[in-house]
Scaffold this active site. Structure first.
Site, PDB file in Angstrom:
ATOM      1  N   LYS A  29      54.859 -56.335 -17.999  1.00 46.21           N
ATOM      2  CA  LYS A  29      55.235 -56.828 -16.884  1.00 46.21           C
ATOM      3  C   LYS A  29      56.374 -56.487 -16.518  1.00 46.21           C
ATOM      4  CE  LYS A  29      54.895 -61.124 -15.658  1.00 46.21           C
ATOM      5  NZ  LYS A  29      54.879 -62.434 -14.695  1.00 46.21           N
ATOM      6  N   ARG A 129      61.750 -72.395  -5.911  1.00 45.41           N
ATOM      7  CA  ARG A 129      62.441 -71.867  -7.068  1.00 45.41           C
ATOM      8  C   ARG A 129      63.757 -71.466  -6.939  1.00 45.41           C
ATOM      9  NH1 ARG A 129      58.099 -67.938  -9.684  1.00 45.41           N
ATOM     10  NH2 ARG A 129      59.655 -67.875 -11.395  1.00 45.41           N
ATOM     11  N   GLN A 176      66.618 -61.957 -15.282  1.00 45.04           N
ATOM     12  CA  GLN A 176      66.564 -61.565 -14.178  1.00 45.04           C
ATOM     13  C   GLN A 176      67.874 -61.530 -13.231  1.00 45.04           C
ATOM     14  OE1 GLN A 176      63.713 -64.308 -12.525  1.00 45.04           O
ATOM     15  NE2 GLN A 176      62.056 -63.251 -13.819  1.00 45.04           N
ATOM     16  N   ASP A 321      59.354 -67.095 -22.440  1.00 42.88           N
ATOM     17  CA  ASP A 321      58.013 -67.003 -21.934  1.00 42.88           C
ATOM     18  C   ASP A 321      57.238 -67.433 -22.685  1.00 42.88           C
ATOM     19  OD1 ASP A 321      58.942 -66.358 -19.255  1.00 42.88           O
ATOM     20  OD2 ASP A 321      58.551 -64.320 -19.781  1.00 42.88           O
ATOM     21  N   LYS A 348      60.222 -72.189 -13.882  1.00 45.00           N
ATOM     22  CA  LYS A 348      59.347 -71.198 -13.953  1.00 45.00           C
ATOM     23  C   LYS A 348      58.279 -71.100 -12.883  1.00 45.00           C
ATOM     24  CE  LYS A 348      60.948 -68.857 -17.499  1.00 45.00           C
ATOM     25  NZ  LYS A 348      61.390 -67.386 -17.553  1.00 45.00           N
TER      26      LYS A 348
END
Length: 434
Positions: A29, A129, A176, A321, A348
């Site tokens: 992903k 978030r 990110q 993750d 998350k």
């Protein structure tokens, strides 16, 4: 095994007598997101074979279409016709990132410093978030970005601006955040140096180097030079190690299991769970088949007797993750285990420290969430019960793994959340448990 009656929107998963088989998981992903966003600003047509096409990456595909890039899917190949580094067009409407934090954070860097206006929004979960972690460094490069609470939360509004290079210290090892900065820095007026407390997954850097960009890495420090243009990609996307991790955990936990996962990504900045499992005594074999631009190969996992673990420090960004899965694995290991330095789990798709504790406690397992991790009492098998996925795909799959290796049926409310990253998860589970 799975098709017992369940309430609407829920799924009942039964313990499996055994788990056996070979499979390939959906394409990675993280790499698919980056292939879409970087392909959109490349010269020419980018090809991504075996892409990961869940709800999150489809949000990225829709976003780059709205910016003028052509995107098509044919015979398990994703094709993106790019517009060049400076060719993206102003969108005619608000850009909806759905539930995808990766889409919103990376797109903020992609759009910063352009001569266009754009607004990024998402669903209620994404709008709750934190986004200030990318807004602050992008503003330091000269970007004009605003949002709720002075940019702390989406929707984010991005206005025309001109970027300059800078030296930036990032307090959290986040791929990110790092990627958003790099995407903006490609179009800055000078070099950008960013420093993070530990290395984080480096898919953005690997892809950009393959596109001809100039990036220099030294531990947690990255220097990014402005780019004139980017070449189109021709990339085989390896299977997502974060999806494969559920089958690895299921095999290790189950008393009668052997699962082989082929063509899975083995980037060393993503394989922290494999390292943790090997230190716990798990029976796991790995073989790397290719190394460029991403290492990939085969993982074989078997039933194992586990030892307790203390996990923290630089290991955590390499398994962030999979931290909830590590907590589940530790419940089987006799003695007390601890996971620390994982406060990132609170931001998350759910507060994953809280939802992991709640999910596993509902199945009779003993663990306590801490401000940055877990304390786990080991030596037990999951029992039956009901788990609320809380809109989090990884909590839904966590509950399924606990169920097939446990002692009683588990009802998973909100089981459709798996579609975010792994639409064929339930089919693969049924096949392995036949």
């Amino acid at each position: 095994m799975i098709d017992a009656p369940a309430p609407p929107g829920a799924r009942v998963v039964q313990p499996a007598r055994r788990l056996r088989g070979q499979l390939r998981v959906p394409g990675d992903k993280s790499i698919t997101h980056r292939g879409l966003l970087l392909g959109a600003q490349a010269n020419g047509r980018t090809r991504l074979r075996n892409p990961g096409l869940g709800a999150d990456t489809r949000a990225s595909a829709a976003l780059v279409r709205a910016l003028g890039a052509e995107v098509s899917i044919d015979d398990d190949e994703l094709r993106i016709t790019g517009l060049g580094l400076h060719g993206l067009r102003e969108p005619a409407d608000v850009l909806d990132c759905a539930n995808s934090g990766t889409t919103m954070r990376l797109a903020s860097g992609l759009l910063a410093g352009r001569r266009l206006h754009a607004v990024l929004t998402g669903d209620a979960s994404l709008r709750s978030r934190p986004m200030d972690r990318i807004v602050r460094p992008l503003r330091a490069l000269g970007a004009r970005i605003d949002g709720r609470a002075n940019g702390a939360y989406a929707p984010l509004a991005i206005a025309p601006s001109t970027l300059h290079g800078a030296e930036l210290d990032i307090p959290v090892a986040s791929a990110q955040v790092k990627s958003a900065i790099i995407l903006a820095a490609l179009r800055a007026g000078g070099p950008t140096v960013l420093r993070q407390p530990a290395p984080s997954r480096d898919h953005t850097e690997r892809i950009l180097r393959a596109q001809g960009a100039e990036l220099h890495t030294n531990g947690g420090e990255i220097r990014c030079e402005p780019a004139a243009d980017l070449q189109a990609l021709d990339l085989d996307v390896p299977g997502d190690i974060s999806s494969a991790a559920f089958w690895i955990a299921a095999a290790v936990l189950h008393p009668n299991a052997e699962i082989t996962i082929r063509n899975v990504g083995l980037n060393p900045l993503r394989t922290g769970l494999l390292d943790a499992l090997q230190s716990m005594g798990a029976d796991i074999q790995t073989h790397i088949d290719t190394t460029e631009p991403e290492p990939s190969g085969t993982v074989i996992a078997r039933s194992s007797d586990l030892r307790a673990i203390n996990a923290g420090g630089h290991l955590i960004p390499r398994l962030i993750d999979e931290a909830s899965l590590l907590a589940l694995l530790a419940t089987r290991a006799p003695g007390e285990s601890r996971i620390a330095d994982a406060a990132e789990l609170r931001v998350k798709e759910s507060d994953r420290l809280h939802t992991t504790e709640r999910a596993l406690s509902a199945l009779g397992l003993e663990l306590e969430a801490q401000p940055d991790g877990f304390i786990i009492a080991g030596g037990a098998r999951a029992g039956g019960g009901t788990v609320d996925a809380a809109g989090d795909h990884r909590i839904a799959m966590l509950a399924a793994v606990a169920a097939v290796s446990g002692t009683g049926p588990v009802t998973i409310r909100g089981a459709r959340a798996v579609d975010v990253s792994y639409p064929t998860f339930w089919d693969d589970l049924a096949r392995l448990a036949e």
